[in-house]
Scaffold this motif. Structure first.
Motif, mmCIF file in Angstrom:
data_model
loop_
_atom_site.group_PDB
_atom_site.id
_atom_site.type_symbol
_atom_site.label_atom_id
_atom_site.label_comp_id
_atom_site.label_asym_id
_atom_site.label_seq_id
_atom_site.Cartn_x
_atom_site.Cartn_y
_atom_site.Cartn_z
ATOM 1 N N ASN A 9 -20.351 38.490 54.885
ATOM 2 C CA ASN A 9 -20.813 38.905 56.210
ATOM 3 C C ASN A 9 -20.182 37.950 57.204
ATOM 4 O OD1 ASN A 9 -22.303 38.821 58.697
ATOM 5 N ND2 ASN A 9 -23.942 39.997 57.729
ATOM 6 N N TYR A 107 -23.739 47.189 54.147
ATOM 7 C CA TYR A 107 -24.451 46.281 55.039
ATOM 8 C C TYR A 107 -25.822 46.900 55.289
ATOM 9 C CZ TYR A 107 -25.626 43.586 59.256
ATOM 10 O OH TYR A 107 -26.255 42.793 60.183
ATOM 11 N N ALA A 110 -31.117 44.684 58.454
ATOM 12 C CA ALA A 110 -31.867 43.433 58.287
ATOM 13 C C ALA A 110 -33.368 43.675 58.294
ATOM 14 C CB ALA A 110 -31.492 42.445 59.380
ATOM 15 N N LYS A 126 -35.089 50.051 57.275
ATOM 16 C CA LYS A 126 -34.544 49.335 56.121
ATOM 17 C C LYS A 126 -35.053 49.936 54.811
ATOM 18 C CE LYS A 126 -34.010 44.625 54.328
ATOM 19 N NZ LYS A 126 -34.268 43.189 54.610
ATOM 20 N N ASP A 150 -23.806 42.581 52.089
ATOM 21 C CA ASP A 150 -24.994 41.926 52.595
ATOM 22 C C ASP A 150 -26.125 42.938 52.457
ATOM 23 O OD1 ASP A 150 -27.028 40.701 53.938
ATOM 24 O OD2 ASP A 150 -25.992 40.577 55.870
ATOM 25 N N ASN A 152 -29.246 42.084 52.471
ATOM 26 C CA ASN A 152 -30.333 41.572 53.313
ATOM 27 C C ASN A 152 -31.656 41.432 52.583
ATOM 28 O OD1 ASN A 152 -29.951 40.606 56.031
ATOM 29 N ND2 ASN A 152 -29.012 42.584 56.488
ATOM 30 N N SER A 171 -36.948 39.979 54.155
ATOM 31 C CA SER A 171 -35.850 39.715 53.215
ATOM 32 C C SER A 171 -36.361 39.289 51.847
ATOM 33 C CB SER A 171 -34.834 38.671 53.713
ATOM 34 O OG SER A 171 -35.322 37.352 53.542
ATOM 35 N N TRP A 205 -26.864 32.429 52.340
ATOM 36 C CA TRP A 205 -27.157 32.480 53.785
ATOM 37 C C TRP A 205 -28.046 31.320 54.166
ATOM 38 C CZ3 TRP A 205 -31.862 32.718 56.294
ATOM 39 C CH2 TRP A 205 -31.834 33.025 57.657
ATOM 40 N N LEU A 222 -28.692 36.596 50.040
ATOM 41 C CA LEU A 222 -28.741 37.932 50.632
ATOM 42 C C LEU A 222 -27.520 38.769 50.284
ATOM 43 C CD1 LEU A 222 -29.953 37.002 54.249
ATOM 44 C CD2 LEU A 222 -31.351 37.513 52.225
#
Length: 262
Positions: A9, A107, A110, A126, A150, A152, A171, A205, A222
């Protein structure tokens, strides 16, 4: 013939083009999957990548946020992009190498700060995104495929700096971990990083909010590399380049690498 793949990312490919070039020059991955490019594809500075041998570039871009791209020294053919959960976001791109292996670059959203879909629309998005990933893998079970990105979510207790403190933090909440696990199980995906590094704390991360991120070391894993069971045993040499998080004007993510003998 083995190839090395990395996922990162980048948090703005235009802003951090020098870091991408540095990574490519130092590590020479055959394939680099980028997330959060934050740029339309036509405005990504591709000349420097091509000068280093990354002639094959596919992706989906968006102005200012999201965006996924695959840079490859190996020929790669785009085979699609799915707008999971109908968000109209550039969050997925897939390409097929000449050996038939399909690479999915994701991706996952988040999810905002509040882990409650009633109070926070982004958290619901999500969960819906992960549910549609699960359903897609159920309907068309992938073969000879690698999934990176990613995602997340830090699924395991040793994927975060403090399991108990993060149980109510987006997360690492149980409902997110459950949804990610369901998507993983639906495709039969094998977590290559944890296959290679089965024990111990492992992060990719570290928040920008920490004044000294390395000393505080409050990280989360992540970013992931998965593979379907038919090729999972070909994956090896997993590593997370923690030092990259300390480069000048860095992304808050570090690149994750794996090699496949395919």
């Amino acid at each position: 013939m083995p190839f090395t793949l990395a996922t990162w990312n980048i948090n703005s490919v235009r802003l951090r083009e020098p870091l991408v070039l540095k990574l490519l020059e130092q590590e020479l991955p055959d394939v680099l999957c980028l997330q959060e490019c934050k740029s339309p594809m036509e405005k990504i500075p591709l000349e420097g990548f091509r000068a280093l041998g990354y002639q094959h570039i596919i992706g989906r871009g968006q102005k200012g946020y999201n965006g996924v791209a695959i840079l490859s020294r190996l020929p790669i053919e785009e085979v699609g992009s799915v707008d999971y959960a109908g968000l109209n976001h550039a969050r997925h791109i897939a390409g097929r190498l000449e050996n038939g292996v399909v690479i999915h670059n994701f991706y996952v959203p988040a999810g905002g700060d509040i882990p409650d879909r009633e109070q926070n629309e982004k958290f619901g998005q999500k969960l819906d995104y992960l549910t549609e990933m699960r359903d897609a893998f159920h309907a068309d079970r992938p073969e000879r495929s690698i999934l990176v990105g990613d995602l997340n979510i830090a699924p395991r207790e040793d994927d975060v700096w403090n399991h108990k403190q993060l149980l109510k933090i987006v997360s690492h909440t149980p409902v997110e971990v459950e949804h990610l696990g369901a998507a993983q199980d639906a495709g039969g995906w094998v977590d290559i990083t944890r296959k290679d590094i089965p024990e111990g704390l492992l992060y990719s991360w570290w928040s920008y909010r920490a004044k000294d991120w390395s000393a505080a070391d409050k990280g989360r894993r992540l970013d992931h590399v998965w593979a379907t069971p038919d090729i999972a045993n070909a994956g090896h040499s997993s590593r997370i380049l923690r030092d990259v998080r300390g480069w000048e004007k860095p992304s808050d993510h570090a690149p994750v690498f794996a090699t496949f003998d395919l």
